[in-house]
Design an enzyme around this catalytic site. Structure first.
Site, mmCIF file in Angstrom:
data_model
loop_
_atom_site.group_PDB
_atom_site.id
_atom_site.type_symbol
_atom_site.label_atom_id
_atom_site.label_comp_id
_atom_site.label_asym_id
_atom_site.label_seq_id
_atom_site.Cartn_x
_atom_site.Cartn_y
_atom_site.Cartn_z
ATOM 1 C CG PHE A 197 -1.979 9.340 -4.057
ATOM 2 C CD1 PHE A 197 -1.509 9.495 -5.343
ATOM 3 C CD2 PHE A 197 -1.205 8.630 -3.139
ATOM 4 C CE1 PHE A 197 -0.281 8.957 -5.720
ATOM 5 C CE2 PHE A 197 0.027 8.094 -3.515
ATOM 6 C CZ PHE A 197 0.488 8.260 -4.810
ATOM 7 C CD GLU A 198 -6.661 3.406 -2.030
ATOM 8 O OE1 GLU A 198 -6.407 3.422 -0.807
ATOM 9 O OE2 GLU A 198 -7.687 2.863 -2.489
ATOM 10 C CB ILE A 199 0.118 3.216 -5.648
ATOM 11 C CG1 ILE A 199 0.045 4.569 -6.363
ATOM 12 C CG2 ILE A 199 0.656 2.154 -6.595
ATOM 13 C CD1 ILE A 199 1.394 5.096 -6.830
ATOM 14 C CE1 TYR A 215 -4.179 1.840 0.571
ATOM 15 C CE2 TYR A 215 -2.711 3.318 1.755
ATOM 16 C CZ TYR A 215 -3.924 3.072 1.143
ATOM 17 O OH TYR A 215 -4.899 4.048 1.099
#
Length: 356
Positions: free
Chosen positions: A254-256, A197
């Site tokens: 915003f997350e990858i 994450y």
């Protein structure tokens, strides 16, 4: 999935089967959505099994144009990772064609299955209404919005189950404003460094929106102690060993992240437990605290990554890289406008996981 043969046209149509195998019965035909795919022959330059995921409505077109333009200019024009747009209503031709003209990457527009989006029938509507009214009296944003709750529930437990995302491992939610060039591939960084994450802004949740979320989580932990990772990030979430929640979370616009984590037995069991309590509708449990709590408890803390070199803004907060990172990324944000070490930021708590 069945698709029509690719041609020289700008797009083709994919029939996404939301239930059953072919041949189709009349009942199965009723569950088929038509998914428009533009630039079907475009191949990613980036080498990872990844996609950019965008939940949007037709009315969001202006904001979507800004986000796509910034993401393409700052990063994706040199990587051409595919885009997946999802909506609970069919996208209009204007929306699809406008957005498709902004990228050379493959871009798909899909319909969310009703059971993944709308409030379940078993929810006690009278209780849910009372909860919304209470938040309205507390002047909480989106207090009375059922669609907002639908979105939070979908992002918490269903987006990674959508047919268009089944072949992907990593995703990036890019619906924000980007300030800096990203010269490397964050997806590759995630894979090579065994990250699950990635985040950029962290601060406190509004407690009246999640009054019973932590008690519910504690019940789950007591019933499933085996899911708690021995090298977890509980100290990011709690200042007293887990008795109370300090409200810290990663802002999920915003997350990858690695969708295999959301698909894991631990997270699936956790979401199902939360779902059974109805807190997405009786309160206003957001996907940001749900994701944050889960990854902090069920993954090693070393699998969580602070993308401090990614400058972005989602009103009203922003993260602006500092020092040499600012110069290297040709950033345009004002360096003093940075939430990282303000009183409402949880970034220092995350950093202390590794330095205390």
């Amino acid at each position: 999935m069945f698709s029509l043969p690719a041609s020289s046209r700008k797009y083709f149509v994919v029939l996404v089967v939301l239930g059953g195998d072919t041949p189709f019965s009349d009942e199965q035909l009723a569950t088929i959505s038509h998914t428009r795919v533009y630039h079907p022959d475009a191949q990613p330059v980036g080498k990872e099994n990844a996609t950019l995921v965008f939940l949007a409505r037709n009315s969001d077109l202006d904001d979507v144009k800004t986000s796509v333009e910034r993401m393409e200019r700052r990063y994706n024009h040199q990587n051409r990772y595919p885009w997946v747009f999802l909506n609970e209503q069919p996208f209009t031709d204007e929306f699809m064609e406008t957005v498709a003209n902004m990228t050379e990457a493959q871009i798909s527009f899909g319909l969310i299955p009703p059971e993944h989006w709308y409030q379940p029938e078993w929810i006690d509507e009278e209780k849910a209404t009372q909860g919304r009214q209470k938040m309205h009296e507390q002047n909480i944003i989106y207090a009375e919005s059922v669609p907002y709750r639908n979105m939070c529930r979908f992002n918490s437990g269903f987006f990674f189950k959508h047919e268009l995302l089944q072949s992907y491992k990593y995703y990036w939610r890019p619906n924000v404003d980007y300030f800096c060039n990203i010269a490397y591939d964050p997806f590759t960084y995630m894979r090579e460094n065994e990250k699950i994450y990635g985040w950029t802004i962290s601060f406190y949740e509004w407690e009246p929106t999640i009054p019973t979320l932590w008690e519910t989580t504690k019940e789950f932990m007591a019933q499933h102690p085996g899911y708690i990772h021995p090298d977890n990030a509980m100290r990011y979430l709690s200042d007293d060993g887990g008795k109370t929640y300090n409200l810290c979370h990663f802002w999920s616009n915003f997350e990858i992240a690695d969708m295999d984590f959301w698909r894991s037995p631990a997270y699936q069991a956790y979401f199902d437990f939360l779902e059974s309590r109805g807190g997405f509708y009786y309160e206003r449990w957001g996907d940001a605290p749900v994701h944050s709590i889960a990854v902090a408890l069920f993954a090693p803390k070393t699998a969580i990554h602070f993308f401090r070199d990614v400058g972005y803004r989602h009103e009203p907060f922003q993260h602006c890289p500092q020092g040499e990172t600012y110069k290297q990324g040709s950033c345009t944000c004002k360096r003093w406008d940075n939430i990282d070490y303000r009183s409402n930021s949880c970034t220092p708590r995350f950093e202390r996981l590794f330095y205390d």
